[in-house]
Structures are given as structure tokens and as C-alpha cells.
Design an enzyme around this catalytic site. Structure first.
Site, PDB file in Angstrom:
ATOM      1  CG  ASP A 112     -13.921  -6.995  19.709  1.00 51.02           C
ATOM      2  OD1 ASP A 112     -13.981  -7.541  18.591  1.00 51.02           O
ATOM      3  OD2 ASP A 112     -14.702  -7.262  20.640  1.00 51.02           O
ATOM      4  CG  ASP A 177     -17.682 -11.184  15.405  1.00 51.07           C
ATOM      5  OD1 ASP A 177     -17.973 -12.367  15.142  1.00 51.07           O
ATOM      6  OD2 ASP A 177     -18.482 -10.400  15.939  1.00 51.07           O
TER       7      ASP A 177
HETATM    8  N1  GLY Z   1     -18.180  -7.906  16.865  1.00 55.68           N
HETATM    9  C1  GLY Z   1     -19.404  -7.932  17.530  1.00 55.68           C
HETATM   10  C2  GLY Z   1     -20.559  -7.805  16.632  1.00 55.68           C
HETATM   11  O1  GLY Z   1     -20.448  -7.854  15.425  1.00 55.68           O
HETATM   12  O2  GLY Z   1     -21.649  -7.658  17.181  1.00 55.68           O
END
Ligand code: GLY
Length: 406
Positions: A112, A177
Site C-alpha cells: 500500500d 486495490d
Molecule cells: N485498500 C483497502 C481498502 O480499500 O479497504
């Protein structure tokens, strides 16, 4: 005044009214955000340390550590407040909230970092060209690249040796994501001249396009790969209702991610993919009239299911860029509709409430029982981003710096 002059004056007056109505929703939201985000900033800086607010639950602001995936959004929100207002005060605070994330450039245990560093340092660099910020972005891209699995052509999202991810029987999980990390990689190539990062981004976008989508252009949340051969081992969900359902925020990440991939590459297949994803999202019979999606398009308790405001905010921001890139007014109309919905008391908190967050009613993860029907810092971040893009378009500018000239 002859008839022609009178008509021209009338048209100009009508344009001014419609322009004022459009401008008013932006101006009014900026005024509201100053109060709300100002209060949240003050709370997060009370005491000796700068803390990272992520949500407001049970009457308390929830703060997260720097290695949480949402750690960059509040710094980014402060940069957007600076961009929206031009007031240096916001930039000073944004800088403070950005630089507490310094160590994240070396983080390699999850994917992330694109969110964390590009939203904070990336925005700071774009707006203030602060020395050293470019290096942080490139170092972060280098760290993220350690998660690239060349045999499969993808960036591994999660490790499987710890936490709940270790209990799912996965080998090399990739979540939709992850498309949101590609902007950092493309930028790192621009900053460093090293094409490795952009090549990784393109490979990841291509493999994700191949393996994450269903024929109707909805997407799976998780695709698990054999990292050596690229064989798909599982297609399933973590945060959606079911493996075969369409988790709302996942669809939003796909829409946003492929729009960005087109911005950087000019490759029409990514633009087509973004449009196809938009087609799924906005033609699904379960999309409500106000365009604020249920947390999952297939949630069994629709119409009583929770909405996810964060998904709506991401969609609005992506649609402004998509409208510019395609020249299709219908995307901007949808984005405007979302902004209007989110600006009503149904979704926007009254001033002095909601812990200082702007928006209410987002959903973190229902299967994990976490952050359900609460404010979330990324909903506010993408809402402000959408307002900036809207303002840019209405002023005849590209919505995002770097968008191709029209
Ligand atoms: N990237 C994690 C979410 O969208 O919850």
C-alpha cells in the site's frame, strides 16, 4: 439594445448563473472543509506528537500508526486544503503530517505504499517542489518493486505469513486495490529516468486486466497466483460479500486505476477498460439514484444494506478525469451528481460533528467487522480531490496535472 445583443447578454447571464451554481457547490464545500478539517488537524496535533486520524468511532477519533495503509490520506487531505484555498497555513501543516511518514519509503511488507507516499509526499512535491520529496517517491517505488513477481508479472499485495491473510490458503494474493499503486511507479520513472518502475506498472495493469475481471467488467477482489508460473490459483474476496460478488470499493479502485494507467501510457486499452468498468458500476440495477453505492453491489439486504461513501468519492474523482480524457460529458454529469449527493446532510456531517471528518457513512470491511458506517479519511481525501478536479475542468484546465493537452 438590438435583439442580437439582447440575446447574447441573456445567454451570458444564463451561463453566469449556471457557472455560479457550479462554483457555489465547490466554494460552499471549501468553507465547510476549512471548519471540519481544521478541527481534525488541531486534534491530531494536540500534545507532543503529530497523530494520523483515520476515522471517528464511538465518539473518539481513531488514530493509526505510520505503517497502516491509510496513513497518507490525512497529509494528502491537508495538501488538498492548501490547493483549494491557497492558504500557506495548510501547506505548513501538510508538511508536518507528510514528514512523519519518512520511514515508509523503506516499507516492503505490504503493497500500500503507493497510497501512503504518493498522497502525502507526491502531493507535497507537486504543489511545493520540496527538496528531498522526489527521492522519497523513488525510494518508495524501489521498495514496492521488491514485491514484483516476474514469473507472474504482478506485484504481490499481501504477505501470507501473518495475520488473517495467513489463514486463507493463499500463495501470492493480488487485490484490485493494487492498481492504485501504479501512479507512484509511473511517477518514479518520470523522476528517476529508470523505466523499470513503469514497466512493472504496465505488466501489473495487463495481468490484472487479464485475470481480475468478469465478462460484465465487474472485478474480483483477490486473485491468488503461483508467483513462478503466473497460474491463477484462486479468485475470491476478502472485503466483499462473496467471492462472486462485486465489492463496491474494489470496482472504484479499478475505475480509478485504469484511468490513471491511460493517463501515463496513452494506451487505449486502459481507457476502454476504465469505460467498461464505469459501464458496470453505473448500469448495475443496484446502483441507487443518488449514485452512492451500497458497500457491495450484491449485498443480500439491499435496499437496507450500508452505503459506502468512500466508494462514491473515489468514483467521482475518477469520473472527472475520465470525462476529460474521453470528452464525454456524461461522466462529468455523473461525477457532479455524486458531489451533489455527498454535499447533502444525508452524507455530509454538520459542522462541529463527526470528529471533524467531512463525510459520514463509509464502510471499511464488513467481513472483518471493522469500520462499518463511519467516517473514513480516504473518503474525505477523494472528495476533496474530486472538488479540485471539478474546479479545474470548469476553469478550462486539465483536471489532473499531467493529463494530455486537449
Ligand atoms: N485498500 C483497502 C481498502 O480499500 O479497504
Amino acid at each position: 439594445m438590438n435583439l442580437k445583443t439582447a440575446l447574447a447578454a441573456g445567454i451570458a447571464a444564463m451561463a453566469a448563473i449556471s457557472c455560479n451554481t457550479e462554483t457555489d457547490i465547490i466554494t460552499e464545500n471549501i468553507g465547510n472543509a476549512k471548519v471540519q478539517i481544521g478541527a481534525l488537524m488541531e486534534a491530531s496535533e494536540a500534545g507532543d506528537t503529530v497523530r494520523i486520524p483515520s476515522s471517528f468511532q464511538d465518539g473518539e477519533i481513531v488514530y493509526v500508526p505510520t505503517d497502516d495503509w491509510v496513513s497518507g490520506f490525512f497529509a494528502g487531505t491537508l495538501w488538498y486544503m492548501y490547493e483549494l484555498t491557497g492558504d500557506e497555513m495548510w501547506a505548513e501543516h501538510a508538511r508536518k503530517h507528510t514528514e512523519i511518514l519518512d520511514s515508509i519509503q523503506y516499507l516492503t511488507w505490504h503493497h500500500d505504499v503507493g497510497f501512503m507516499i504518493y498522497d502525502s509526499y507526491g502531493n507535497g512535491l507537486r504543489l511545493k517542489n520540496i527538496p528531498g520529496y522526489k527521492d522519497v517517491c523513488v525510494t518508495t517505488a524501489k521498495s514496492l518493486s521488491t514485491r514484483f513477481r516476474p514469473g507472474a508479472g504482478i506485484i504481490q499485495s499481501w504477505n501470507v505469513d501473518r495475520g488473517w491473510q495467513s489463514e486463507r490458503g493463499w500463495t501470492c494474493p493480488v487485490i484490485i486495490d493494487n492498481m492504485m499503486n501504479l501512479e507512484l511507479l509511473f511517477k518514479a520513472t518520470e523522476f528517476s529516468g529508470d523505466s523499470t518502475y513503469a514497466k512493472i506498472a504496465i505488466s501489473h495493469a495487463d495481468k490484472t486486466m487479464e485475470n481480475h475481471f468478469r465478462p460484465d467488467y465487474s472485478c474480483y477482489h483477490v486473485v491468488d497466483y503461483d508467483p513462478e508460473t503466473g497460474e491463477v490459483l484462486h479468485r475470491c474476496t476478502a472485503q466483499g460479500y462473496a467471492d462472486e460478488s462485486a465489492w463496491a470499493r474494489g470496482q472504484s479502485w479499478a475505475l480509478y486505476g485504469y484511468t490513471v494507467a491511460y493517463r501515463f501510457t496513452g494506451d487505449e486499452k486502459y481507457l476502454k477498460q476504465a469505460e467498461n468498468v464505469a459501464g458496470f458500476i453505473f448500469n448495475d440495477p443496484n446502483m441507487p439514484e443518488d449514485l452512492v453505492p451500497y458497500w457491495d453491489f450484491d449485498a443480500p439486504d439491499i435496499p437496507d444494506a450500508y452505503r459506502d461513501v468512500s466508494s462514491a468519492a473515489v468514483n467521482a474523482s475518477a469520473l472527472y478525469e475520465l470525462s476529460y480524457l474521453t470528452g464525454k460529458a456524461s461522466y462529468k454529469e455523473k461525477a457532479d451528481r455524486i458531489i451533489e449527493s455527498l454535499s447533502t446532510p444525508a452524507y455530509r456531517a454538520a459542522q462541529g460533528t463527526n470528529g471533524g471528518f467531512i463525510l459520514m457513512h463509509s464502510v471499511g470491511s464488513i467481513p472483518h467487522g471493522s469500520s462499518i458506517d463511519v467516517p473514513l479519511n480516504y473518503a474525505d481525501y477523494y472528495f476533496l480531490e474530486a472538488l479540485i478536479r471539478k474546479r479545474n475542468i470548469e476553469n478550462g484546465m486539465a483536471p489532473v496535472p499531467g493529463d494530455p493537452e486537449k
